[in-house]
Scaffold this motif. Structure first.
Motif, PDB file in Angstrom:
ATOM      1  N   TYR A 291      20.323 116.109  28.266  1.00  0.00           N
ATOM      2  CA  TYR A 291      19.218 115.728  27.378  1.00  0.00           C
ATOM      3  C   TYR A 291      19.039 114.213  27.292  1.00  0.00           C
ATOM      4  O   TYR A 291      18.101 113.734  26.659  1.00  0.00           O
ATOM      5  CB  TYR A 291      19.437 116.308  25.981  1.00  0.00           C
ATOM      6  CG  TYR A 291      19.194 117.798  25.920  1.00  0.00           C
ATOM      7  CD1 TYR A 291      17.902 118.320  25.995  1.00  0.00           C
ATOM      8  CD2 TYR A 291      20.244 118.692  25.804  1.00  0.00           C
ATOM      9  CE1 TYR A 291      17.665 119.678  25.960  1.00  0.00           C
ATOM     10  CE2 TYR A 291      20.030 120.053  25.761  1.00  0.00           C
ATOM     11  CZ  TYR A 291      18.737 120.549  25.835  1.00  0.00           C
ATOM     12  OH  TYR A 291      18.513 121.905  25.812  1.00  0.00           O
ATOM     13  N   LYS A 292      19.941 113.453  27.902  1.00  0.00           N
ATOM     14  CA  LYS A 292      19.832 111.997  27.890  1.00  0.00           C
ATOM     15  C   LYS A 292      19.135 111.467  29.140  1.00  0.00           C
ATOM     16  O   LYS A 292      18.750 110.303  29.185  1.00  0.00           O
ATOM     17  CB  LYS A 292      21.224 111.373  27.775  1.00  0.00           C
ATOM     18  CG  LYS A 292      21.974 111.760  26.511  1.00  0.00           C
ATOM     19  CD  LYS A 292      23.372 111.162  26.498  1.00  0.00           C
ATOM     20  CE  LYS A 292      24.166 111.592  25.281  1.00  0.00           C
ATOM     21  NZ  LYS A 292      25.550 111.039  25.290  1.00  0.00           N
ATOM     22  N   GLU A 293      19.009 112.308  30.163  1.00  0.00           N
ATOM     23  CA  GLU A 293      18.363 111.865  31.399  1.00  0.00           C
ATOM     24  C   GLU A 293      16.884 111.592  31.171  1.00  0.00           C
ATOM     25  O   GLU A 293      16.209 112.320  30.442  1.00  0.00           O
ATOM     26  CB  GLU A 293      18.526 112.924  32.493  1.00  0.00           C
ATOM     27  CG  GLU A 293      19.922 113.058  33.038  1.00  0.00           C
ATOM     28  CD  GLU A 293      19.979 114.043  34.189  1.00  0.00           C
ATOM     29  OE1 GLU A 293      19.383 113.750  35.240  1.00  0.00           O
ATOM     30  OE2 GLU A 293      20.593 115.112  34.032  1.00  0.00           O
ATOM     31  N   SER A 294      16.386 110.550  31.810  1.00  0.00           N
ATOM     32  CA  SER A 294      14.963 110.228  31.720  1.00  0.00           C
ATOM     33  C   SER A 294      14.203 110.978  32.810  1.00  0.00           C
ATOM     34  O   SER A 294      14.519 110.858  33.998  1.00  0.00           O
ATOM     35  CB  SER A 294      14.746 108.721  31.880  1.00  0.00           C
ATOM     36  OG  SER A 294      13.366 108.425  31.944  1.00  0.00           O
ATOM     37  N   LEU A 295      13.215 111.756  32.405  1.00  0.00           N
ATOM     38  CA  LEU A 295      12.387 112.485  33.366  1.00  0.00           C
ATOM     39  C   LEU A 295      11.226 111.640  33.866  1.00  0.00           C
ATOM     40  O   LEU A 295      10.665 111.918  34.931  1.00  0.00           O
ATOM     41  CB  LEU A 295      11.855 113.773  32.733  1.00  0.00           C
ATOM     42  CG  LEU A 295      12.900 114.776  32.240  1.00  0.00           C
ATOM     43  CD1 LEU A 295      12.211 116.000  31.645  1.00  0.00           C
ATOM     44  CD2 LEU A 295      13.837 115.198  33.369  1.00  0.00           C
ATOM     45  N   LEU A 296      10.861 110.599  33.113  1.00  0.00           N
ATOM     46  CA  LEU A 296       9.726 109.753  33.485  1.00  0.00           C
ATOM     47  C   LEU A 296      10.161 108.516  34.265  1.00  0.00           C
ATOM     48  O   LEU A 296       9.478 108.093  35.192  1.00  0.00           O
ATOM     49  CB  LEU A 296       8.957 109.333  32.232  1.00  0.00           C
ATOM     50  CG  LEU A 296       8.261 110.448  31.448  1.00  0.00           C
ATOM     51  CD1 LEU A 296       7.565 109.872  30.220  1.00  0.00           C
ATOM     52  CD2 LEU A 296       7.259 111.179  32.322  1.00  0.00           C
ATOM     53  N   PHE A 297      11.300 107.931  33.890  1.00  0.00           N
ATOM     54  CA  PHE A 297      11.757 106.691  34.531  1.00  0.00           C
ATOM     55  C   PHE A 297      13.210 106.848  34.994  1.00  0.00           C
ATOM     56  O   PHE A 297      14.116 106.207  34.448  1.00  0.00           O
ATOM     57  CB  PHE A 297      11.631 105.515  33.561  1.00  0.00           C
ATOM     58  CG  PHE A 297      10.248 105.348  32.989  1.00  0.00           C
ATOM     59  CD1 PHE A 297       9.229 104.811  33.763  1.00  0.00           C
ATOM     60  CD2 PHE A 297       9.969 105.739  31.693  1.00  0.00           C
ATOM     61  CE1 PHE A 297       7.952 104.668  33.246  1.00  0.00           C
ATOM     62  CE2 PHE A 297       8.702 105.594  31.160  1.00  0.00           C
ATOM     63  CZ  PHE A 297       7.675 105.052  31.941  1.00  0.00           C
ATOM     64  N   PRO A 298      13.445 107.683  36.003  1.00  0.00           N
ATOM     65  CA  PRO A 298      14.821 107.917  36.451  1.00  0.00           C
ATOM     66  C   PRO A 298      15.456 106.702  37.112  1.00  0.00           C
ATOM     67  O   PRO A 298      16.676 106.598  37.180  1.00  0.00           O
ATOM     68  CB  PRO A 298      14.672 109.064  37.458  1.00  0.00           C
ATOM     69  CG  PRO A 298      13.267 108.955  37.953  1.00  0.00           C
ATOM     70  CD  PRO A 298      12.467 108.471  36.784  1.00  0.00           C
ATOM     71  N   GLY A 299      14.649 105.761  37.592  1.00  0.00           N
ATOM     72  CA  GLY A 299      15.198 104.594  38.271  1.00  0.00           C
ATOM     73  C   GLY A 299      15.443 103.401  37.372  1.00  0.00           C
ATOM     74  O   GLY A 299      15.682 102.294  37.863  1.00  0.00           O
ATOM     75  N   ARG A 300      15.402 103.613  36.067  1.00  0.00           N
ATOM     76  CA  ARG A 300      15.578 102.494  35.148  1.00  0.00           C
ATOM     77  C   ARG A 300      16.981 101.898  35.264  1.00  0.00           C
ATOM     78  O   ARG A 300      17.946 102.610  35.555  1.00  0.00           O
ATOM     79  CB  ARG A 300      15.323 102.944  33.708  1.00  0.00           C
ATOM     80  CG  ARG A 300      16.435 103.795  33.116  1.00  0.00           C
ATOM     81  CD  ARG A 300      15.991 104.439  31.810  1.00  0.00           C
ATOM     82  NE  ARG A 300      17.106 104.993  31.050  1.00  0.00           N
ATOM     83  CZ  ARG A 300      17.742 106.115  31.332  1.00  0.00           C
ATOM     84  NH1 ARG A 300      17.385 106.812  32.390  1.00  0.00           N
ATOM     85  NH2 ARG A 300      18.731 106.557  30.568  1.00  0.00           N
ATOM     86  N   LEU A 301      17.090 100.602  35.034  1.00  0.00           N
ATOM     87  CA  LEU A 301      18.385  99.933  35.068  1.00  0.00           C
ATOM     88  C   LEU A 301      19.061 100.041  33.702  1.00  0.00           C
ATOM     89  O   LEU A 301      18.402  99.934  32.667  1.00  0.00           O
ATOM     90  CB  LEU A 301      18.218  98.461  35.441  1.00  0.00           C
ATOM     91  CG  LEU A 301      17.603  98.175  36.818  1.00  0.00           C
ATOM     92  CD1 LEU A 301      17.454  96.671  37.022  1.00  0.00           C
ATOM     93  CD2 LEU A 301      18.442  98.778  37.924  1.00  0.00           C
ATOM     94  N   ILE A 302      20.364 100.276  33.712  1.00  0.00           N
ATOM     95  CA  ILE A 302      21.136 100.398  32.473  1.00  0.00           C
ATOM     96  C   ILE A 302      22.047  99.190  32.367  1.00  0.00           C
ATOM     97  O   ILE A 302      22.976  99.018  33.171  1.00  0.00           O
ATOM     98  CB  ILE A 302      21.931 101.712  32.454  1.00  0.00           C
ATOM     99  CG1 ILE A 302      20.973 102.906  32.521  1.00  0.00           C
ATOM    100  CG2 ILE A 302      22.801 101.798  31.201  1.00  0.00           C
ATOM    101  CD1 ILE A 302      21.651 104.260  32.530  1.00  0.00           C
ATOM    102  N   LYS A 303      21.793  98.341  31.387  1.00  0.00           N
ATOM    103  CA  LYS A 303      22.500  97.064  31.265  1.00  0.00           C
ATOM    104  C   LYS A 303      23.998  97.248  31.128  1.00  0.00           C
ATOM    105  O   LYS A 303      24.790  96.568  31.785  1.00  0.00           O
ATOM    106  CB  LYS A 303      21.943  96.297  30.065  1.00  0.00           C
ATOM    107  CG  LYS A 303      22.594  94.931  29.862  1.00  0.00           C
ATOM    108  CD  LYS A 303      21.985  94.207  28.673  1.00  0.00           C
ATOM    109  CE  LYS A 303      22.649  92.846  28.477  1.00  0.00           C
ATOM    110  NZ  LYS A 303      22.078  92.126  27.305  1.00  0.00           N
ATOM    111  N   ASP A 304      24.424  98.179  30.259  1.00  0.00           N
ATOM    112  CA  ASP A 304      25.852  98.362  30.009  1.00  0.00           C
ATOM    113  C   ASP A 304      26.572  99.005  31.186  1.00  0.00           C
ATOM    114  O   ASP A 304      27.804  99.117  31.157  1.00  0.00           O
ATOM    115  CB  ASP A 304      26.061  99.208  28.754  1.00  0.00           C
ATOM    116  CG  ASP A 304      25.621  98.480  27.492  1.00  0.00           C
ATOM    117  OD1 ASP A 304      25.675  97.239  27.487  1.00  0.00           O
ATOM    118  OD2 ASP A 304      25.199  99.142  26.530  1.00  0.00           O
ATOM    119  N   ALA A 305      25.840  99.439  32.198  1.00  0.00           N
ATOM    120  CA  ALA A 305      26.464  99.992  33.405  1.00  0.00           C
ATOM    121  C   ALA A 305      26.332  99.030  34.581  1.00  0.00           C
ATOM    122  O   ALA A 305      26.515  99.420  35.735  1.00  0.00           O
ATOM    123  CB  ALA A 305      25.847 101.340  33.757  1.00  0.00           C
ATOM    124  N   GLY A 306      25.997  97.767  34.314  1.00  0.00           N
ATOM    125  CA  GLY A 306      25.966  96.760  35.367  1.00  0.00           C
ATOM    126  C   GLY A 306      24.617  96.462  35.967  1.00  0.00           C
ATOM    127  O   GLY A 306      24.521  95.671  36.906  1.00  0.00           O
TER     128      GLY A 306
END
Length: 416
Positions: A291-306
């Protein structure tokens, strides 16, 4: 009352009988791990028998123990999705025939809808043939996009009577979008079903899922026929009912995808695993992340993951003058990292697995925690990664993640 039979024959098969006040069942565990149930005696009311018959007809054997979490919710919304989609298709086809100057009956609209849909699948296959790797990486996103395309095509068909001179253009574009949608939906079906297969029962899941789809497609066609005969006999009625059915359709497929616990590693899920691990020290399961996965922007960058970005060409991501230096920092690894101002590029070797991608992701996340990022920080991050991987990897696998492959969606890898 339980009465185990042949308790010493665990290597072959195990069976036992359970008896209640109204029903007696025999349970079987086969050597291949499959679970089955046989009713020996049943004195239950007819309603209870019909309910169990329904479950046996439309759900995999051993349900709910033979499937992963979320399957029931997925099935509920899948049924409603097919129901609304089938009803919407009848409205759109009747509108197309009106725009062409015909006056079809509802039954004719139902029959012709199959012809128009099937005829456009060939064009859709050609257009979508080079997108298969992206669909493997993000099946949920592409499944939602498929239904958006389908409803876009259906909407063009419904609006076609408003512009009869452009009938061929409207009908052609609408069916072209629907043809692409059909291919994308079928291509993503297997990864979604695979996420629910708990006991190697993928074929059973597929068969029962298609049975439910067929039943609710037929029901939806029936409701569609009633609608075009009554409230949707006019264009005004279609303009009201069409968008409502489309909203229900897209909402249902979105909820289906959120319920699916896909357990393969891709950029989005790997970043979310790393983020959660660095924040809490815990490893999330596929069911935790769904339920946390983004269906609209799957390629978004996650700051806390680098802020890791995967899939750029090697010559664009890393300067040739730095290749030797990076290989010395990461000896015997199947990834290379290059930190920029906004993100960290990670390039993988051809045979890199999910484990290799995870190793690189952890290094990038640890290095991004230091400011500025330097060669020394890379080395410290690399040593830190090596200290946590021996405990992290088994925990990931125990949670159900497949670490033997990494689906980046682009297939851009390097090899020396």
């Amino acid at each position: 009352m339980n009465s185990p039979e042949n308790p010493l024959s665990m290597s072959s098969s195990v069976s036992w009988t359970e008896t209640s006040d109204t029903v007696s069942r025999r349970f079987f565990f086969n050597p291949d791990g499959h679970f089955s149930v046989k009713v020996l005696d049943d004195s239950r009311p007819i309603v209870h028998k019909l309910a169990e018959s329904f479950v046996n007809q439309f759900f995999p054997s051993g349900f709910p123990y033979s499937v992963n979490e979320g399957y029931l919710r997925y099935t509920q919304f899948r049924a409603l999705q097919h129901f609304s989609s089938a009803a919407l298709s009848v409205l759109s086809t009747q509108s197309l025939l009106y725009a062409a100057g015909l006056r079809p009956t509802p039954a004719q609209a139902t029959a012709v809808s199959w012809i128009l849909k099937d005829g456009m699948q060939h064009m859709g296959k050609l257009i979508c043939s080079n997108l298969g790797a992206r669909m493997d990486s993000e099946p949920k996103c592409w499944r939602v996009l498929a239904d958006v395309l389908y409803d876009l095509g259906t909407g063009l068909e419904i609006f076609s009577p408003l512009c009869p001179p452009l009938f061929l253009e409207t009908a052609g574009l609408g069916n072209f979008a629907k043809g692409m949608a059909v291919v994308a939906a079928r291509a993503t079906r297997l990864p979604i079903y695979s996420s629910f297969a708990k006991e190697g029962n993928l074929s059973d899941l597929f068969a029962k899922g298609e049975a439910i789809s067929t039943v609710f497609n037929v029901l939806g066609l029936g409701v569609g026929i009633q609608l075009v005969s009554t409230v949707c006999s006019s264009m005004q009625g279609k303009l009201v009912v069409g968008p409502v059915l489309s909203i229900i359709h897209i909402y249902c497929v979105s909820e289906e995808m959120r319920a699916a616990p896909v357990n393969t590693l891709n950029p989005q899920r790997t970043a979310m695993i790393v983020e959660e691990f660095l924040k809490t020290g815990k490893v999330s399961s596929p069911a935790d992340l769904r339920y946390k996965e983004s269906l609209l922007f799957p390629g978004r960058l996650i700051k806390d993951a680098g802020n890791v970005k995967v899939g750029r060409d090697l010559h664009k991501a890393i300067k040739p003058s730095r290749l030797k230096e990076l290989k010395e920092i990461f000896p015997n690894e199947k990834f290379l990292l290059s930190c920029g101002n906004s993100w960290t590029d990670m390039v993988l070797e051809h045979n890199a697995s999910g484990e290799d991608a995870l190793r690189g992701w952890l290094v990038a996340a640890y290095a991004r925690g230091e400011d500025p990022v330097s060669e020394r920080n890379f080395q410290l991050a690399y040593e830190k990664m090596k200290s946590v991987m021996p405990s992290l990897l088994p925990e990931l696998q125990a949670k159900g993640w497949h670490t033997d492959r990494f689906l980046d969606g682009k297939g851009i890898r390097f090899g020396f």
